[in-house]
Design a protein around this motif. Structure first.
Motif, PDB file in Angstrom:
ATOM      1  N   SER A  99      37.802  43.928  34.661  1.00 23.09           N
ATOM      2  CA  SER A  99      36.869  42.958  35.232  1.00 23.09           C
ATOM      3  C   SER A  99      37.568  41.665  35.656  1.00 23.09           C
ATOM      4  O   SER A  99      37.004  40.857  36.396  1.00 23.09           O
ATOM      5  N   LYS A 100      38.795  41.468  35.199  1.00 22.24           N
ATOM      6  CA  LYS A 100      39.563  40.282  35.581  1.00 22.24           C
ATOM      7  C   LYS A 100      40.672  40.596  36.575  1.00 22.24           C
ATOM      8  O   LYS A 100      41.288  39.681  37.132  1.00 22.24           O
ATOM      9  N   CYS A 101      40.936  41.880  36.788  1.00 18.81           N
ATOM     10  CA  CYS A 101      42.039  42.294  37.651  1.00 18.81           C
ATOM     11  C   CYS A 101      41.710  42.029  39.118  1.00 18.81           C
ATOM     12  O   CYS A 101      40.627  42.396  39.594  1.00 18.81           O
ATOM     13  N   THR A 102      42.644  41.410  39.839  1.00 15.51           N
ATOM     14  CA  THR A 102      42.486  41.161  41.271  1.00 15.51           C
ATOM     15  C   THR A 102      43.319  42.134  42.101  1.00 15.51           C
ATOM     16  O   THR A 102      43.363  42.019  43.330  1.00 15.51           O
ATOM     17  N   ALA A 103      43.984  43.068  41.444  1.00 16.96           N
ATOM     18  CA  ALA A 103      44.825  44.066  42.125  1.00 16.96           C
ATOM     19  C   ALA A 103      45.925  43.424  42.953  1.00 16.96           C
ATOM     20  O   ALA A 103      46.276  43.903  44.029  1.00 16.96           O
TER      21      ALA A 103
ATOM     22  N   TRP B 179      34.949  47.529  44.081  1.00 14.76           N
ATOM     23  CA  TRP B 179      36.258  48.085  43.754  1.00 14.76           C
ATOM     24  C   TRP B 179      36.369  48.246  42.245  1.00 14.76           C
ATOM     25  O   TRP B 179      36.167  47.293  41.493  1.00 14.76           O
ATOM     26  N   ALA B 180      36.683  49.458  41.825  1.00 14.63           N
ATOM     27  CA  ALA B 180      36.960  49.713  40.411  1.00 14.63           C
ATOM     28  C   ALA B 180      38.479  49.831  40.273  1.00 14.63           C
ATOM     29  O   ALA B 180      39.046  50.916  40.437  1.00 14.63           O
ATOM     30  N   PHE B 181      39.133  48.717  40.012  1.00 16.44           N
ATOM     31  CA  PHE B 181      40.580  48.736  39.861  1.00 16.44           C
ATOM     32  C   PHE B 181      40.945  49.373  38.516  1.00 16.44           C
ATOM     33  O   PHE B 181      40.264  49.168  37.507  1.00 16.44           O
ATOM     34  N   GLY B 182      42.032  50.136  38.513  1.00 17.83           N
ATOM     35  CA  GLY B 182      42.474  50.794  37.289  1.00 17.83           C
ATOM     36  C   GLY B 182      43.959  50.578  37.058  1.00 17.83           C
ATOM     37  O   GLY B 182      44.695  50.196  37.972  1.00 17.83           O
ATOM     38  N   ARG B 183      44.387  50.831  35.855  1.00 23.66           N
ATOM     39  CA  ARG B 183      45.809  50.706  35.502  1.00 23.66           C
ATOM     40  C   ARG B 183      46.310  52.080  35.110  1.00 23.66           C
ATOM     41  O   ARG B 183      45.865  52.650  34.120  1.00 23.66           O
ATOM     42  N   ARG B 184      47.228  52.636  35.903  1.00 26.77           N
ATOM     43  CA  ARG B 184      47.745  53.977  35.622  1.00 26.77           C
ATOM     44  C   ARG B 184      49.185  53.874  35.162  1.00 26.77           C
ATOM     45  O   ARG B 184      50.077  53.446  35.903  1.00 26.77           O
TER      46      ARG B 184
ATOM     47  N   PRO C  40      45.709  36.326  36.613  1.00 19.92           N
ATOM     48  CA  PRO C  40      44.300  36.168  36.242  1.00 19.92           C
ATOM     49  C   PRO C  40      43.992  36.479  34.781  1.00 19.92           C
ATOM     50  O   PRO C  40      42.839  36.372  34.355  1.00 19.92           O
ATOM     51  N   GLY C  41      44.992  36.866  34.009  1.00 17.12           N
ATOM     52  CA  GLY C  41      44.759  37.163  32.599  1.00 17.12           C
ATOM     53  C   GLY C  41      44.119  38.512  32.357  1.00 17.12           C
ATOM     54  O   GLY C  41      43.494  38.742  31.317  1.00 17.12           O
ATOM     55  N   ALA C  42      44.300  39.434  33.302  1.00 17.14           N
ATOM     56  CA  ALA C  42      43.760  40.786  33.128  1.00 17.14           C
ATOM     57  C   ALA C  42      44.576  41.582  32.121  1.00 17.14           C
ATOM     58  O   ALA C  42      44.104  42.599  31.596  1.00 17.14           O
ATOM     59  N   LEU C  43      45.799  41.152  31.862  1.00 15.32           N
ATOM     60  CA  LEU C  43      46.661  41.802  30.884  1.00 15.32           C
ATOM     61  C   LEU C  43      46.964  40.844  29.741  1.00 15.32           C
ATOM     62  O   LEU C  43      47.313  39.680  29.969  1.00 15.32           O
TER      63      LEU C  43
END
Length: 312
Positions: free
Chosen positions: A11-15, A76-81, A164-167
């Protein structure tokens, strides 16, 4: 040292892909110069998947926005793979050379490619289809959790660069608590499918994720399971002492099980922009290349070849 975890909050990821670049830089991994191999596939996801030179990608899943979800027609549903660093790490269990080892202190699964024999058991055993190979000797490559940094009091490279502090990075219990608090916030603001992923899957993952739109929307595996080949491999260890014949039979059985467990065999059709299941012909996704081979190349890759390289 207590068990550690990386927290990814979709929800914080801007890709921005800063994490991808940081991973490449810290680990000295090469990058292709072309955009999606010089063929625009209708997606900003690049490369299409993790590979022998890429340990981490941000995935782009386009979806229709539900009522109250967004002020736009799509979301957009950004994901981390990347490697999930399972507590019950099947890749480490099946590795005969000791190239993959779980670090008990942190929980991360490290890689020593000098011990890799190129058997690719780990790739077959992984429920997330993560370990890939590089070079003529087919050496394994995947995320290590930047254990070299962690052991020296630093956060993984991807976490250090996330604007953005997504991680986030820290003790696993703390990351889980933060994830649950964030999911409560998202649900209170109308995102009913928001969920925490990684707390219990595969004995507990060391990548905890806040999935804003739910597991499927962000491209994660629902209820991942250990491949049957892992159990068989453990059984075959004492049997192989009987002789070479038993070893060959054991390896054959393991490959048979692994073949049945692998993820769908996908191919990208450049003309239509569709990603299809090669075995069934089903259109899996439109406009997002998931495979380096075309449909024709997949269907002919195992055919015997004439002299000169053409298929019979």
């Amino acid at each position: 040292m207590s068990e550690k975890a990386i927290l990814f909050d979709s929800s914080k990821c801007t890709a921005c892909k800063g994490c991808q670049i940081a991973c490449k830089c810290w680990n000295g991994l090469p990058s292709p110069t072309g955009l999606n191999e010089n063929v625009f596939s209708g997606t900003l996801q690049n490369p299409p998947d993790v590979n022998g030179d890429t340990r981490l990608i941000i995935t782009f899943n386009e979806m229709e926005a539900e009522e109250g979800m967004s002020n736009k027609s799509i979301a957009w549903a950004f994901g981390r793979r990347s490697c999930q660093h399972c507590s019950d790490a099947p890749c480490a269990q099946v590795c005969p050379g000791g190239a993959l080892v779980k670090d008990e202190a942190t929980g991360f699964v490290s890689v020593d490619d000098s011990k890799c024999i190129g058997c690719q058991y780990c790739s077959s055993a992984c429920p997330f289809d993560v370990p890939h190979y590089y070079g003529a000797q087919s050496k394994v490559n995947k995320c290590t959790g930047c254990i070299d940094r962690v052991e020296n009091g630093m956060a993984p490279a991807c976490v250090s660069t996330c604007q953005p502090g997504a991680l986030q990075f820290g003790d696993r219990d703390e990351m889980i608590a933060i994830a649950h608090k964030r999911v409560e916030f998202l649900k209170a603001h109308g995102y009913e499918k928001a969920t925490v992923y990684g707390e219990n899957e595969m004995g507990g993952l060391h990548v905890i994720q806040v999935l804003k739109y739910g597991v499927e929307a962000h491209g994660q595996v629902e209820d991942p399971k250990v491949s049957p080949m892992v159990g068989l491999q453990q059984i075959m260890k004492p049997i192989t002492a009987v002789g070479t014949g038993a070893t060959v039979l054991g390896l054959g059985a393991m490959f048979a099980l692994a073949a049945g467990y692998r993820h769908k065999n996908l191919a990208y059709n450049e003309k239509t922009g569709d990603t299809i299941d090669v075995d069934t012909g089903e259109v899996v996704k439109h406009g997002d290349a998931q495979d380096e081979l075309t449909v024709v190349e997949h269907l002919t890759e195992n055919l015997p070849k004439k002299k000169g390289g053409s298929h019979e």
